[in-house]
Structure formats: structure tokens, C-alpha cells
Write an enzyme that holds these catalytic residues in place. Structure first.
Site, PDB file in Angstrom:
ATOM      1  CG  LEU A  79      -1.876  -1.212   1.322  1.00 52.24           C
ATOM      2  CD1 LEU A  79      -2.746  -1.110   2.571  1.00 52.24           C
ATOM      3  CD2 LEU A  79      -2.768  -1.347   0.086  1.00 52.24           C
TER       4      LEU A  79
ATOM      5  CG  ASP B  60       3.583   3.189  -5.814  1.00 51.60           C
ATOM      6  OD1 ASP B  60       2.585   2.813  -6.452  1.00 51.60           O
ATOM      7  OD2 ASP B  60       4.528   2.440  -5.520  1.00 51.60           O
TER       8      ASP B  60
HETATM    9  C1  GLA Z   1       5.071  -0.711  -7.206  1.00 53.54           C
HETATM   10  C2  GLA Z   1       5.856   0.417  -7.881  1.00 53.54           C
HETATM   11  C3  GLA Z   1       4.971   1.196  -8.864  1.00 53.54           C
HETATM   12  C4  GLA Z   1       4.243   0.258  -9.823  1.00 53.54           C
HETATM   13  C5  GLA Z   1       3.587  -0.904  -9.067  1.00 53.54           C
HETATM   14  C6  GLA Z   1       3.016  -1.933 -10.005  1.00 53.54           C
HETATM   15  O1  GLA Z   1       4.079  -0.193  -6.386  1.00 53.54           O
HETATM   16  O2  GLA Z   1       6.371   1.297  -6.912  1.00 53.54           O
HETATM   17  O3  GLA Z   1       5.754   2.132  -9.546  1.00 53.54           O
HETATM   18  O4  GLA Z   1       5.100  -0.218 -10.809  1.00 53.54           O
HETATM   19  O5  GLA Z   1       4.491  -1.556  -8.185  1.00 53.54           O
HETATM   20  O6  GLA Z   1       1.985  -1.406 -10.752  1.00 53.54           O
END
Ligand code: GLA
Length: 389
Positions: A127, A174
Site C-alpha cells: 500500500l 505511487d
Molecule cells: C510498485 C511500484 C509502482 C508500480 C507498481 C506496479 O508499487 O512502486 O511504480 O510499478 O508496483 O503497478
């Protein structure tokens, strides 16, 4: 811990009251997984779980930092003159990295701070507890030193921390989801152009249930980098046929149909197929939302999970068990893993009146198959980073 308890703890640790309190959220991704680093569309939202920082000003140039989540490490002293990465410096590496990059880009940091951190995002749950910490410290530095950092600047700073300081090749999803979080809205972000749009996401009569596998994400970073490298190889091959593209997700339906002729390596084929098809699912999912067609939206979530399981191979037994159990329940519109995978969390969209039964049944099934408990959270979609007054 609530804010009052944190304020008391701050006094115990630093012998004075905190002058400011800041918050940054965590995130769930609704759909668009593992395509932010492939120039694709993603559709995440900020959640009300997140990370808090209490701060007071110091006279000197040092930082005394403490995390309630890593109590055993005690108060750690950081000098502005020593901001290099050290594994044993644990969570403080994120803070040092943000400081380092701010100084390198010419910002002035005239004095140090006492900082107490506390997060209620379960660590390693997918998360984005680390992106939440990056955006939190960017926000607090921005406010404490009048740096006036924009949300997109904070997001790019956070990504730089991951890529250049922590050695993870992650994309921009994220940090953007967190820095640009908006209550009751999800963020449709084009990771190729960094254009974005907030789309209202209120599901009348439904809840987003977060299901934490509680599986330790061992080797998650190295497997993540492996997928990133596979996509880089695919792009090199694709460019021989499609020289105009700059990312895998620049390709669409037509190219997907003949992909097996262009990429013959079976592993690279599957990875590329996931990326192109996932991007198409995001487009279809936002269309379905526009038309208030939640059933189609749910089906697209299920399609995303299947593709991440079969083609991208980042799910694993724990996440697959949760999603399968979730889909067997009455009132479930759709379910999928969220975030990087390899453990972490899955989400399900569940009719409010069915949520209690859902948790009881999915919980029992998970324990029976996996041998330990799943943890549930009901997600509320919250705002981005802020000072709490
Ligand atoms: C992690 C990475 C993101 C993205 C997700 C998969 O959370 O930090 O940049 O690549 O995995 O969608």
C-alpha cells in the site's frame, strides 16, 4: 496511535511540544498494474491510512528522528553533512535521500529538525508505505523551509529516491497517487506524458475491501527489477518493428493481435502481452465508470488479476487464493491484486450489505489454504499530503 498520543510521545522524546503535524496517505491501485514504467495508464487512489510526522525546529543543522514503527532503533541523529545510503540506517535512508536531493537541486536547509514519524499502513503490504514516507518528508521540508514544492515535484523527487538512492526501478504511480490524492476521486494518470485527471470514484452501495496476505515480500524488489528489465528487452525488440514507439503501452489492440510474430521469446511475449492488454483494460474501465457500468468495471479488475497471474507472473498462491475466494462470494463485483504483487494486498469491490459475510468467508478460506490469517481494511479514498492543524 492517534495524534494526541503522538504529541505526548513527542514531548517524552524531545522534551518540548511539536510545532507542526503533517500527514501523507498510502494508496491502492484500482487498475493499471506494472505499466507505469511501460508508459501506460494507471488508475490509483490515495487512502486514509498513511504516515504522520510531528516536527519541531532545532537550533543546529542536525536532524533527530524517531519512528514509532521502528521503536527499537531509538532516536537516530542525522547530520546534513553525511547523507549517503547505508543499509543499517533502515527507514532513515528515505529521509536522508530526500534531504540530499533537495540540497543538490539548490534548496537551502538553514536548520535541523526533531521529527517523530508514525505510519498506520502495514509495512511491506503493497500500500506504498515507502512512497507515503517520501511524500510526507518532502511535504514537511517544503513547508518548514518554504520551498513551495508542487505535488508533481514531490512525486518526481520520491521516484528519484527509489530509483537512484534505494536501487528500485519503480515507476511514477505511487508517488503521483499520493502527492495528488483527492478525496473520493481516483487519479487517471498517463505515465508516458505525466498528464492526469481526477475522476470521481464513489461507489454507491459498495465498499473497497483491502485484503492483506500478510506474506513477507521477500525478494520483491529484485523480482520487480527483473520484470522491469524484461520489459526493457521487449521494448528494444518491438522498436525494430515499430521504430516510432517510446514505450510498450504505445501499442494497442491491432499490434497485440500479431504480437507473437514480433516477440517470439515466450517469456517476453507474455510480459508484453500483459502490458498492452492491461493498458487497454484501464481505458475500458474508465469508460465503464463513465457509463456507471460497475459490472463491467468489476470484470476488468478480474481480467487484470488473471493477466498478472498468468502472463506477468507476479501474484503467487496467497494473492490468488484471496482473489479466488473473494470472487466466490455473493456481492463481489471484482477483485485483484494491487501494487507490485509477490504478496502484499489484493482489493475487492463488495456490496456493503455483504461485507461482513465476505470477510468471514474469505478469512476462513484463506486460513484453511494458507495456514495463517488475512487482515481486512475498508478503504476510504482520502486527500494528498497536508499539515494537520
Ligand atoms: C510498485 C511500484 C509502482 C508500480 C507498481 C506496479 O508499487 O512502486 O511504480 O510499478 O508496483 O503497478
Amino acid at each position: 496511535m492517534n495524534v494526541l498520543e503522538l504529541q505526548n510521545q513527542f514531548k517524552v522524546l524531545f522534551g518540548e511540544s511539536a510545532a507542526h503535524t503533517f500527514f501523507a496517505p498510502g494508496r491502492v491501485n484500482l487498475i493499471g498494474e506494472h505499466i507505469d514504467y511501460n508508459g501506460g495508464l494507471v488508475f490509483p487512489c490515495a487512502i486514509t491510512l498513511g504516515t504522520y510526522a510531528l516536527v519541531s525546529i532545532r537550533e543546529d543543522e542536525n536532524f533527530a528522528v524517531y519512528s514509532e514503527n521502528f521503536k527499537e532503533l531509538g532516536i537516530i541523529n542525522i547530520s546534513i553533512n553525511d547523507l549517503e545510503y547505508r543499509k543499517e540506517d533502515n527507514w532513515t535512508n528515505y529521509l536522508k535521500a530526500v534531504l540530499k536531493f533537495l540540497l543538490e537541486s539548490g534548496h537551502e536547509i538553514p536548520h535541523g529538525l526533531n521529527i517523530l514519524i508514525y505510519g498506520n499502513i502495514p509495512n511491506g503490504s503493497g500500500l506504498s508505505s515507502s512512497a507515503s514516507l517520501e511524500i510526507l518528508v518532502s511535504k514537511l521540508f517544503s513547508m518548514m523551509y518554504d520551498l513551495d514544492l508542487k505535488p508533481t515535484e514531490m512525486a518526481l523527487l520520491g521516484k528519484k529516491v527509489e530509483n537512484e538512492y534505494m536501487g528500485v526501478s519503480s515507476g511514477i504511480m505511487d508517488q503521483f497517487a499520493i502527492a495528488l490524492g483527492k478525496k473520493n476521486s481516483a487519479l487517471l494518470l498517463n505515465c508516458g506524458t505525466q498528464e492526469f485527471e481526477h475522476i470521481p470514484f464513489v461507489l454507491d452501495g459498495y465498499q473497497i475491501v483491502i485484503m492483506n496476505t500478510n506474506k513477507r515480500r521477500e525478494l520483491a524488489d529484485s523480482k520487480y527489477n527483473e520484470r522491469f528489465n524484461e520489459c526493457t528487452q521487449s521494448l528494444t525488440i518491438l522498436k525494430q518493428t515499430y521504430p516510432q514507439i517510446s514505450a510498450i503501452c504505445d501499442l494497442g489492440e491491432k499490434e497485440l493481435e500479431k504480437l507473437d510474430k514480433v516477440i517470439t521469446d515466450p517469456i517476453l511475449y507474455k510480459r508484453t502481452k500483459h502490458a498492452i492488454s492491461e493498458n487497454l483494460r484501464v481505458i475500458a474501465a474508465t469508460k465503464a465508470l463513465e457509463n456507471n457500468d460497475l459490472v463491467t468495471f468489476g470484470k476488468l479488475l478480474n481480467g487484470s488479476h488473471a493477466s498478472l497471474r498468468d502472463d506477468y507472473e507476479v501474484t503467487g498462491k496467497e494473492l490468488d487464493t484471496l482473489v479466488e475466494a473473494a470472487l466466490a462470494e455473493e456481492g463481489t463485483l471484482g477483485a485483484r491484486m494491487t501494487g507490485a504483487g509477490f504478496g502484499g494486498c489484493a482489493i475487492a469491490i463488495v456490496k456493503t450489505e455483504n461485507v461482513d459475510n465476505f470477510m468471514a468467508n474469505v478469512g476462513a478460506k484463506y486460513k484453511e489454504v494458507i495456514g495463517y490469517d488475512v487482515t481486512f481494511y475498508i478503504a476510504s479514498i482520502g486527500n494528498g499530503p497536508c499539515e494537520i492543524k
